[in-house]
Design a protein around this motif. Structure first.
Motif, PDB file in Angstrom:
ATOM      1  N   ALA A  30      -2.982  -6.526   6.207  1.00  0.00           N
ATOM      2  CA  ALA A  30      -3.092  -7.721   5.372  1.00  0.00           C
ATOM      3  C   ALA A  30      -1.838  -7.911   4.530  1.00  0.00           C
ATOM      4  O   ALA A  30      -1.370  -9.041   4.343  1.00  0.00           O
ATOM      5  N   ALA A  31      -1.270  -6.814   4.038  1.00  0.00           N
ATOM      6  CA  ALA A  31      -0.046  -6.900   3.241  1.00  0.00           C
ATOM      7  C   ALA A  31       1.112  -7.453   4.069  1.00  0.00           C
ATOM      8  O   ALA A  31       1.919  -8.252   3.574  1.00  0.00           O
ATOM      9  N   GLU A  32       1.189  -7.034   5.328  1.00  0.00           N
ATOM     10  CA  GLU A  32       2.252  -7.553   6.188  1.00  0.00           C
ATOM     11  C   GLU A  32       2.062  -9.040   6.475  1.00  0.00           C
ATOM     12  O   GLU A  32       3.044  -9.798   6.535  1.00  0.00           O
ATOM     13  N   LEU A  33       0.805  -9.482   6.623  1.00  0.00           N
ATOM     14  CA  LEU A  33       0.537 -10.905   6.799  1.00  0.00           C
ATOM     15  C   LEU A  33       0.987 -11.687   5.565  1.00  0.00           C
ATOM     16  O   LEU A  33       1.608 -12.757   5.682  1.00  0.00           O
ATOM     17  N   VAL A  34       0.702 -11.156   4.386  1.00  0.00           N
ATOM     18  CA  VAL A  34       1.135 -11.801   3.143  1.00  0.00           C
ATOM     19  C   VAL A  34       2.651 -11.846   3.060  1.00  0.00           C
ATOM     20  O   VAL A  34       3.244 -12.891   2.751  1.00  0.00           O
ATOM     21  N   ALA A  35       3.289 -10.717   3.354  1.00  0.00           N
ATOM     22  CA  ALA A  35       4.752 -10.654   3.277  1.00  0.00           C
ATOM     23  C   ALA A  35       5.403 -11.618   4.269  1.00  0.00           C
ATOM     24  O   ALA A  35       6.407 -12.276   3.947  1.00  0.00           O
ATOM     25  N   ASP A  36       4.845 -11.717   5.466  1.00  0.00           N
ATOM     26  CA  ASP A  36       5.388 -12.645   6.465  1.00  0.00           C
ATOM     27  C   ASP A  36       5.226 -14.096   6.008  1.00  0.00           C
ATOM     28  O   ASP A  36       6.108 -14.935   6.221  1.00  0.00           O
ATOM     29  N   THR A  37       4.091 -14.397   5.393  1.00  0.00           N
ATOM     30  CA  THR A  37       3.861 -15.751   4.898  1.00  0.00           C
ATOM     31  C   THR A  37       4.843 -16.093   3.787  1.00  0.00           C
ATOM     32  O   THR A  37       5.386 -17.209   3.736  1.00  0.00           O
ATOM     33  N   LEU A  38       5.093 -15.148   2.903  1.00  0.00           N
ATOM     34  CA  LEU A  38       6.081 -15.361   1.847  1.00  0.00           C
ATOM     35  C   LEU A  38       7.480 -15.528   2.438  1.00  0.00           C
ATOM     36  O   LEU A  38       8.242 -16.404   2.006  1.00  0.00           O
ATOM     37  N   ALA A  39       7.799 -14.708   3.422  1.00  0.00           N
ATOM     38  CA  ALA A  39       9.124 -14.806   4.047  1.00  0.00           C
ATOM     39  C   ALA A  39       9.335 -16.176   4.683  1.00  0.00           C
ATOM     40  O   ALA A  39      10.432 -16.747   4.625  1.00  0.00           O
ATOM     41  N   ALA A  40       8.275 -16.719   5.295  1.00  0.00           N
ATOM     42  CA  ALA A  40       8.382 -18.041   5.910  1.00  0.00           C
ATOM     43  C   ALA A  40       8.652 -19.117   4.866  1.00  0.00           C
ATOM     44  O   ALA A  40       9.196 -20.179   5.191  1.00  0.00           O
ATOM     45  N   ALA A  41       8.278 -18.833   3.616  1.00  0.00           N
ATOM     46  CA  ALA A  41       8.550 -19.762   2.514  1.00  0.00           C
ATOM     47  C   ALA A  41       9.861 -19.429   1.809  1.00  0.00           C
ATOM     48  O   ALA A  41      10.154 -20.002   0.756  1.00  0.00           O
ATOM     49  N   GLY A  42      10.618 -18.496   2.388  1.00  0.00           N
ATOM     50  CA  GLY A  42      11.909 -18.139   1.820  1.00  0.00           C
ATOM     51  C   GLY A  42      11.838 -17.198   0.638  1.00  0.00           C
ATOM     52  O   GLY A  42      12.787 -17.103  -0.154  1.00  0.00           O
ATOM     53  N   ILE A  43      10.751 -16.463   0.509  1.00  0.00           N
ATOM     54  CA  ILE A  43      10.550 -15.567  -0.629  1.00  0.00           C
ATOM     55  C   ILE A  43      10.525 -14.123  -0.146  1.00  0.00           C
ATOM     56  O   ILE A  43       9.685 -13.749   0.690  1.00  0.00           O
ATOM     57  N   GLY A  44      11.427 -13.329  -0.649  1.00  0.00           N
ATOM     58  CA  GLY A  44      11.443 -11.911  -0.323  1.00  0.00           C
ATOM     59  C   GLY A  44      10.397 -11.163  -1.129  1.00  0.00           C
ATOM     60  O   GLY A  44      10.034 -11.560  -2.233  1.00  0.00           O
ATOM     61  N   SER A  45       9.904 -10.083  -0.581  1.00  0.00           N
ATOM     62  CA  SER A  45       8.884  -9.293  -1.274  1.00  0.00           C
ATOM     63  C   SER A  45       9.097  -7.812  -0.986  1.00  0.00           C
ATOM     64  O   SER A  45       9.846  -7.434  -0.085  1.00  0.00           O
ATOM     65  N   LYS A  46       8.419  -6.990  -1.769  1.00  0.00           N
ATOM     66  CA  LYS A  46       8.458  -5.535  -1.583  1.00  0.00           C
ATOM     67  C   LYS A  46       7.071  -5.053  -1.197  1.00  0.00           C
ATOM     68  O   LYS A  46       6.073  -5.464  -1.799  1.00  0.00           O
ATOM     69  N   LEU A  47       7.019  -4.176  -0.192  1.00  0.00           N
ATOM     70  CA  LEU A  47       5.785  -3.482   0.146  1.00  0.00           C
ATOM     71  C   LEU A  47       5.876  -2.079  -0.448  1.00  0.00           C
ATOM     72  O   LEU A  47       6.789  -1.316  -0.112  1.00  0.00           O
ATOM     73  N   LEU A  48       4.939  -1.764  -1.324  1.00  0.00           N
ATOM     74  CA  LEU A  48       4.949  -0.501  -2.043  1.00  0.00           C
ATOM     75  C   LEU A  48       3.660   0.257  -1.759  1.00  0.00           C
ATOM     76  O   LEU A  48       2.570  -0.313  -1.833  1.00  0.00           O
ATOM     77  N   GLU A  49       3.805   1.554  -1.449  1.00  0.00           N
ATOM     78  CA  GLU A  49       2.635   2.359  -1.106  1.00  0.00           C
ATOM     79  C   GLU A  49       2.684   3.698  -1.818  1.00  0.00           C
ATOM     80  O   GLU A  49       3.709   4.386  -1.795  1.00  0.00           O
ATOM     81  N   ARG A  50       1.580   4.054  -2.415  1.00  0.00           N
ATOM     82  CA  ARG A  50       1.438   5.416  -2.927  1.00  0.00           C
ATOM     83  C   ARG A  50       1.131   6.372  -1.785  1.00  0.00           C
ATOM     84  O   ARG A  50       1.639   7.490  -1.736  1.00  0.00           O
ATOM     85  N   THR A  51       0.289   5.915  -0.867  1.00  0.00           N
ATOM     86  CA  THR A  51      -0.028   6.658   0.339  1.00  0.00           C
ATOM     87  C   THR A  51       0.077   5.704   1.524  1.00  0.00           C
ATOM     88  O   THR A  51      -0.075   4.497   1.363  1.00  0.00           O
ATOM     89  N   PRO A  52       0.339   6.239   2.715  1.00  0.00           N
ATOM     90  CA  PRO A  52       0.532   5.367   3.875  1.00  0.00           C
ATOM     91  C   PRO A  52      -0.631   4.412   4.099  1.00  0.00           C
ATOM     92  O   PRO A  52      -1.803   4.793   4.011  1.00  0.00           O
ATOM     93  N   ARG A  53      -0.289   3.155   4.347  1.00  0.00           N
ATOM     94  CA  ARG A  53      -1.194   2.067   4.703  1.00  0.00           C
ATOM     95  C   ARG A  53      -2.024   1.541   3.532  1.00  0.00           C
ATOM     96  O   ARG A  53      -2.782   0.602   3.698  1.00  0.00           O
ATOM     97  N   ARG A  54      -1.859   2.106   2.336  1.00  0.00           N
ATOM     98  CA  ARG A  54      -2.494   1.542   1.143  1.00  0.00           C
ATOM     99  C   ARG A  54      -1.437   0.677   0.450  1.00  0.00           C
ATOM    100  O   ARG A  54      -0.830   1.057  -0.538  1.00  0.00           O
ATOM    101  N   SER A  55      -1.231  -0.519   0.976  1.00  0.00           N
ATOM    102  CA  SER A  55      -0.040  -1.314   0.658  1.00  0.00           C
ATOM    103  C   SER A  55      -0.279  -2.326  -0.456  1.00  0.00           C
ATOM    104  O   SER A  55      -1.350  -2.931  -0.571  1.00  0.00           O
ATOM    105  N   ASN A  56       0.779  -2.508  -1.249  1.00  0.00           N
ATOM    106  CA  ASN A  56       0.849  -3.532  -2.279  1.00  0.00           C
ATOM    107  C   ASN A  56       2.058  -4.417  -1.991  1.00  0.00           C
ATOM    108  O   ASN A  56       3.106  -3.918  -1.568  1.00  0.00           O
TER     109      ASN A  56
END
Length: 434
Positions: A30-56
């Motif tokens: 879901a985080a990657e879907l959000v990040a891709d949607t933001l990228a399509a709008a020209g907005i860069g984002s950071k994916l941050l994880e404390r543990t693998p696959r628990r993404s923000n």
């Protein structure tokens, strides 16, 4: 760009079930879907994880006036479990039905809000618009458990991402709630969350003497525990009127032509009728037993027994409640915190609240906008530790008879498509101009 309903559907189809205790399907997809949607709008984002696959996902949109405090728009990507056997439609189908609903777990809690915010951002990109102030987007993991992989962790380990922020908005407010005026005419109430009860979940442990189940035992841990639980569960917690609750009662009563007597709140709640459920759980603290554990064999009296209590506290009342519980426990019973977060409250008379009111009335001129206190809690508590006040503002227009408050964590969760369109317009107005 997908329509907001289609985007909400796509998010629902990503299973992000949070089972608690660190057991989760993970929010990564879901985080990657959000990040891709933001990228399509020209907005860069950071994916941050404390543990693998628990993404923000965190992104910052630059506004026209960098001198203004930024606004955090935060929503969680995880959802609670859903049993397909209990549902009319599969909880992760994301079906958009002919009668105008998007179905699935997270439809109202809170992938609808995520979809609306992303749609607003995409609209800005398409129309070459920007907000008045910086907007920090935070789409987080683990809200449905402890936040240890999400907002709590971000606040602890990456607080710089929220430098200069003056407020947050998130779930549980800004939706239409159908009520009745004293003259019998229908009205639409829009509650905005300006406070949240605190969480003081408790584990009680009773100790006694183990023995054979067939023999008298006056030192039975189970008996001690259930006796104490009965006292706690039936204790008449006193009314404690906080600023948000007082404002709700006074402003709602005035708008609906209903007399409000703050010295007799129970009678006032009766008078409020349909408007009462939004406040009845926040005029008092609450202690509701939810988990019991004892014994391992029916003919053995155990030496220990435990229980957990969902305890909710109004701002400024936690110590009073704990002192009372200690008097109710009795001998040989100890308590400890399972989870503890203090109650929070944000200013009611503020430019933030005024801007939310204006945004709602831009789409519904007859709206009655009032503050209220949430009975539960959200990730706003994490950001409050940074000194950032939080508001519940995830606007939706809902048809009369639609039990919105039963949707979150309930069976057959769904959200009206027209409600999503309404909420997107309100958020666009608010986020563009606040």
């Amino acid at each position: 760009m997908d329509d907001v309903a289609e985007l909400c559907s796509r998010l629902i189809r990503v299973d992000t079930t949070n089972h608690g205790g660190g057991q989760s399907a993970g929010e990564r997809d879901a985080a990657e879907l959000v990040a891709d949607t933001l990228a399509a709008a020209g907005i860069g984002s950071k994916l941050l994880e404390r543990t693998p696959r628990r993404s923000n996902v965190v992104a910052r949109i630059t506004g026209h006036d960098p001198t203004l405090p930024a606004l955090i728009v935060q929503g969680h990507l995880d959802v609670v479990p859903a049993d397909p056997a209990q549902w009319t439609r599969h909880p992760f189908s994301g079906d958009i039905t002919d009668d105008g609903y998007v179905w699935g777990r997270g439809a109202t809690d809170m992938k609808d809000f995520v979809a609306m915010v992303l749609t607003v951002v995409a609209t800005w990109a398409h129309e070459h618009r920007a907000p008045r102030r910086d907007i920090v987007l935070a789409f987080v993991a683990d809200e449905e458990d402890t936040g240890a992989h999400g907002a709590e962790w971000l606040v602890d380990e990456h607080p710089h991402l929220f430098d200069g922020c003056g407020a947050t908005i998130s779930e549980s407010g800004g939706y239409s709630y159908h009520v009745t005026h004293a003259d019998g005419t229908p009205r639409r109430l829009y509650p905005i969350g300006t406070a949240e009860r605190g969480t003081a979940h408790l584990r009680l442990t009773a100790t006694g003497r183990a023995g054979h189940g067939s023999r008298r035992n006056d030192d039975n841990a189970v008996t001690k525990l259930i006796t104490a639980l009965d006292r706690i569960a039936h204790h008449p917690w006193p009314i404690r009127l906080t600023p948000a609750v007082t404002a709700y009662l006074q402003r709602t009563g005035a708008a609906l032509g209903i007399p409000i007597d703050l010295s007799d709140v129970d009678t006032t709640l009766t008078r409020l009728g349909k408007a009462a459920p939004l406040v009845e759980n926040t005029v008092r603290n609450s202690t509701r037993p939810t988990i019991l554990k004892a014994g391992y064999k029916v003919n053995v009296i155990p030496s220990t027994a435990t229980a957990e209590i969902d305890t909710r506290t109004l701002p400024g009342t936690e110590q009073e409640l704990l002192t009372t519980i200690d008097t109710l426990l009795g001998e040989d019973i100890t308590r400890e915190f399972v989870n503890r977060n203090p109650a929070i409250q944000a200013p009611i008379d503020s430019p933030w609240f005024d801007a939310m009111t204006t945004a709602i009335r831009s789409q519904d001129p007859d709206a009655i906008v009032v503050p209220y206190c949430m009975g539960g809690g959200t990730d706003a508590k994490a950001f409050a530790r940074l000194g950032i006040p939080g508001y519940g503002f995830a606007p939706l227009s809902l048809p009369e008879g639609f039990d919105y408050r039963a949707m979150a964590h309930g069976v057959d969760e769904r959200v009206p498509v027209e409600g999503l369109h309404f909420g997107t317009r309100v958020l666009d107005h608010f986020l563009s101009s606040v």
